[in-house]
Design a protein around this motif. Structure first.
Motif, PDB file in Angstrom:
ATOM      1  N   GLU A 138       0.827  -1.210   0.000  1.00 31.00           N
ATOM      2  CA  GLU A 138       0.000   0.000   0.000  1.00 31.00           C
ATOM      3  C   GLU A 138       0.861   1.259   0.000  1.00 31.00           C
ATOM      4  OE1 GLU A 138      -3.921  -1.903   2.227  1.00 31.00           O
ATOM      5  OE2 GLU A 138      -2.193  -1.234   3.417  1.00 31.00           O
ATOM      6  N   ILE A 139       1.941   1.259   0.746  1.00 28.70           N
ATOM      7  CA  ILE A 139       2.864   2.395   0.727  1.00 28.70           C
ATOM      8  C   ILE A 139       3.445   2.567  -0.673  1.00 28.70           C
ATOM      9  CG2 ILE A 139       5.133   3.186   1.505  1.00 28.70           C
ATOM     10  CD1 ILE A 139       3.070   3.766   3.572  1.00 28.70           C
ATOM     11  N   ALA A 140       3.814   1.468  -1.312  1.00 24.66           N
ATOM     12  CA  ALA A 140       4.443   1.523  -2.637  1.00 24.66           C
ATOM     13  C   ALA A 140       3.517   2.139  -3.679  1.00 24.66           C
ATOM     14  CB  ALA A 140       4.873   0.123  -3.071  1.00 24.66           C
ATOM     15  N   ARG A 141       2.218   1.916  -3.559  1.00 27.34           N
ATOM     16  CA  ARG A 141       1.290   2.489  -4.549  1.00 27.34           C
ATOM     17  C   ARG A 141       0.689   3.805  -4.086  1.00 27.34           C
ATOM     18  NH1 ARG A 141      -2.114  -2.185  -3.012  1.00 27.34           N
ATOM     19  NH2 ARG A 141      -3.964  -1.458  -1.874  1.00 27.34           N
ATOM     20  N   LEU A 184      -1.320   5.729   1.436  1.00 25.54           N
ATOM     21  CA  LEU A 184      -0.832   5.883   2.802  1.00 25.54           C
ATOM     22  C   LEU A 184      -1.938   5.715   3.843  1.00 25.54           C
ATOM     23  CD1 LEU A 184       1.932   8.241   3.915  1.00 25.54           C
ATOM     24  CD2 LEU A 184      -0.154   8.168   5.265  1.00 25.54           C
ATOM     25  N   PRO A 185      -3.133   6.303   3.651  1.00 27.61           N
ATOM     26  CA  PRO A 185      -4.198   6.058   4.628  1.00 27.61           C
ATOM     27  C   PRO A 185      -4.552   4.572   4.751  1.00 27.61           C
ATOM     28  CG  PRO A 185      -4.750   7.934   3.262  1.00 27.61           C
ATOM     29  CD  PRO A 185      -3.553   7.286   2.631  1.00 27.61           C
ATOM     30  N   GLY A 186      -4.582   3.869   3.620  1.00 29.61           N
ATOM     31  CA  GLY A 186      -4.860   2.436   3.656  1.00 29.61           C
ATOM     32  C   GLY A 186      -3.795   1.673   4.414  1.00 29.61           C
ATOM     33  N   ALA A 187      -2.540   2.062   4.222  1.00 31.81           N
ATOM     34  CA  ALA A 187      -1.444   1.418   4.940  1.00 31.81           C
ATOM     35  C   ALA A 187      -1.571   1.656   6.439  1.00 31.81           C
ATOM     36  CB  ALA A 187      -0.106   1.946   4.428  1.00 31.81           C
ATOM     37  N   MET A 188      -1.999   2.862   6.822  1.00 27.92           N
ATOM     38  CA  MET A 188      -2.162   3.157   8.238  1.00 27.92           C
ATOM     39  C   MET A 188      -3.267   2.307   8.858  1.00 27.92           C
ATOM     40  SD  MET A 188      -1.627   7.298   8.335  1.00 27.92           S
ATOM     41  CE  MET A 188      -1.924   7.413  10.106  1.00 27.92           C
ATOM     42  N   ARG A 211       1.485  12.065   8.481  1.00 30.66           N
ATOM     43  CA  ARG A 211       1.741  11.629   7.104  1.00 30.66           C
ATOM     44  C   ARG A 211       3.229  11.357   6.888  1.00 30.66           C
ATOM     45  NH1 ARG A 211      -1.724  12.137   2.842  1.00 30.66           N
ATOM     46  NH2 ARG A 211      -2.921  13.773   3.901  1.00 30.66           N
ATOM     47  N   GLN A 212       4.073  12.185   7.487  1.00 33.96           N
ATOM     48  CA  GLN A 212       5.516  11.967   7.384  1.00 33.96           C
ATOM     49  C   GLN A 212       5.961  10.738   8.175  1.00 33.96           C
ATOM     50  OE1 GLN A 212       6.458  15.888   8.884  1.00 33.96           O
ATOM     51  NE2 GLN A 212       7.201  16.583   6.895  1.00 33.96           N
ATOM     52  N   LEU A 213       5.298  10.496   9.280  1.00 33.65           N
ATOM     53  CA  LEU A 213       5.695   9.391  10.161  1.00 33.65           C
ATOM     54  C   LEU A 213       5.202   8.033   9.678  1.00 33.65           C
ATOM     55  CD1 LEU A 213       4.973  11.068  13.622  1.00 33.65           C
ATOM     56  CD2 LEU A 213       7.224  10.409  12.762  1.00 33.65           C
ATOM     57  N   ALA A 214       4.113   8.006   8.939  1.00 37.58           N
ATOM     58  CA  ALA A 214       3.469   6.741   8.592  1.00 37.58           C
ATOM     59  C   ALA A 214       4.401   5.694   7.968  1.00 37.58           C
ATOM     60  CB  ALA A 214       2.271   7.002   7.680  1.00 37.58           C
ATOM     61  N   PRO A 215       5.289   6.065   7.014  1.00 42.06           N
ATOM     62  CA  PRO A 215       6.161   5.031   6.441  1.00 42.06           C
ATOM     63  C   PRO A 215       7.075   4.356   7.460  1.00 42.06           C
ATOM     64  CG  PRO A 215       6.100   6.964   5.029  1.00 42.06           C
ATOM     65  CD  PRO A 215       5.421   7.351   6.308  1.00 42.06           C
ATOM     66  N   THR A 216       7.362   5.023   8.586  1.00 39.02           N
ATOM     67  CA  THR A 216       8.254   4.422   9.589  1.00 39.02           C
ATOM     68  C   THR A 216       7.607   3.252  10.309  1.00 39.02           C
ATOM     69  OG1 THR A 216       7.562   5.880  11.418  1.00 39.02           O
ATOM     70  CG2 THR A 216       9.316   6.690   9.982  1.00 39.02           C
ATOM     71  N   ILE A 217       6.302   3.064  10.128  1.00 43.10           N
ATOM     72  CA  ILE A 217       5.628   1.933  10.775  1.00 43.10           C
ATOM     73  C   ILE A 217       6.226   0.614  10.288  1.00 43.10           C
ATOM     74  CG2 ILE A 217       3.410   0.762  11.093  1.00 43.10           C
ATOM     75  CD1 ILE A 217       2.057   3.474  10.722  1.00 43.10           C
ATOM     76  N   HIS A 218       6.734   0.593   9.057  1.00 43.66           N
ATOM     77  CA  HIS A 218       7.372  -0.637   8.563  1.00 43.66           C
ATOM     78  C   HIS A 218       8.481  -1.094   9.506  1.00 43.66           C
ATOM     79  CE1 HIS A 218       9.337  -3.472   5.771  1.00 43.66           C
ATOM     80  NE2 HIS A 218      10.451  -2.968   6.276  1.00 43.66           N
ATOM     81  N   GLN A 219       9.364  -0.179   9.857  1.00 46.63           N
ATOM     82  CA  GLN A 219      10.483  -0.543  10.726  1.00 46.63           C
ATOM     83  C   GLN A 219      10.012  -0.935  12.124  1.00 46.63           C
ATOM     84  OE1 GLN A 219      10.630   2.104   8.581  1.00 46.63           O
ATOM     85  NE2 GLN A 219      12.148   1.206   7.193  1.00 46.63           N
ATOM     86  N   GLU A 220       8.895  -0.333  12.594  1.00 47.88           N
ATOM     87  CA  GLU A 220       8.349  -0.730  13.891  1.00 47.88           C
ATOM     88  C   GLU A 220       7.927  -2.198  13.855  1.00 47.88           C
ATOM     89  OE1 GLU A 220       8.083   2.534  16.394  1.00 47.88           O
ATOM     90  OE2 GLU A 220       9.696   1.851  15.079  1.00 47.88           O
TER      91      GLU A 220
END
Length: 295
Positions: A142-145, A148-152, A197-206
């Motif tokens: 979801e992040i790749a496409r 971002l809201p869907g990924a969250m 919105r800036q923080l959301a991609p960091t959830i992957h590493q969490e």
């Protein structure tokens, strides 16, 4: 709003990545490690409550705010090396961590002799990490496409942070609600705010860290530091069994559960912690301060 001054600083982690931090107060050094969807300034109220007696460091974990980016091989070891760099800069022997940041602090306490006292609030240590590896795949897609809201939404359910009532809502509605929440925050945010919105991609590493450290309870028997192990009666149910186990295996542990507090109660109100309050932070701060002041 903080009434004490925050100054900026930075160190280099072992791999050369910049780890920036905010600093305030006076006295022995304490490092505060934030959780998921947060930055260093997410604990400004806690820092202010400690600042009369301690020099408080608020690092931005990698990928956020003042700090450099994640690398492809990011791991719990990377997080510990980042924290070690800040501990060395601060000459600190005390640290506080919450959620995934709490898991990092516990792993640092296991591997870093510099830490003598650690306080953790709802550390994200679980018995089985397999479930996190499953939701991470969908989150990354979801992040790749650009969804971002869907990924969250995916991560909220994957991390089991969603309140029970949200499970009856159609996913499409939750995604729309999340996008509205992001836009609302951005409209009212100051220029230097690290937004959701800036923080959301960091959830992957969490998710990577939680999965990696899952089932590491027996290793925590090696923690020599004094530990204040905290949680809230309204916190994440998935994390309570981990605290129960940690209480049994840690050699030097005091357990404390706050009636009425939830998973975000140590953090400033706002962002992903809309129900937070200065009063909740104050309750936690009083216990943390007393713990760090003990000889």
């Amino acid at each position: 709003m903080m009434t004490t001054e925050l100054t900026q600083g930075a160190v280099e982690s072992r791999d050369g990545t910049r780890i920036g931090y905010w600093k305030t107060g006076r006295g022995p050094a304490v490092v505060l490690v934030h959780g998921s969807m947060e930055s260093g300034r997410s604990h400004t109220l806690l820092a202010e409550a400690l600042a009369d007696d301690f020099t408080v460091y608020l690092p931005d974990r990698r990928g956020r705010g003042l700090s450099g980016p994640h690398r492809a091989d990011h791991s719990a070891r990377t997080e510990v090396e980042d924290l070690d760099a800040v501990l060395a800069e601060a000459d600190a022997t005390m640290a506080f961590g919450v959620s995934a940041g709490g898991a990092v602090v516990m792993e640092a306490a296991r591997t870093s002799p510099a830490l003598h006292k650690v306080a953790v609030y709802e550390p994200a240590l679980v018995a089985d990490g397999a479930a996190h590896r499953v939701w991470l795949a969908r989150f990354d897609e979801e992040i790749a496409r650009g969804d971002l809201p869907g990924a969250m939404v995916t991560s909220m359910f994957g991390l089991q942070m969603a309140p029970a009532f949200l499970k009856v809502f159609p996913r499409r509605m939750l995604v729309r609600m999340t996008e509205k929440m992001l836009l609302k925050e951005e409209r009212g945010a100051a220029a230097d705010t690290v937004t959701m919105r800036q923080l959301a991609p960091t959830i992957h590493q969490e998710g990577v860290i939680i999965a990696e450290l899952a089932g590491s309870f027996d290793k925590m028997r090696a923690v020599d530091a004094d530990v204040l192990l905290m949680g809230g009666s309204k916190g994440l149910p998935i994390l309570r069994p981990g605290r129960d186990t940690l209480e049994k295996v840690l050699p030097h542990c005091r357990r404390l559960e706050f009636d009425g507090l939830d998973h975000g109660s140590s953090s400033d109100p706002g962002g992903v912690n809309p129900r937070g309050s200065a009063q909740a932070v104050g309750r936690i701060a009083a216990e943390v301060k007393a713990f760090f002041e003990q000889s």
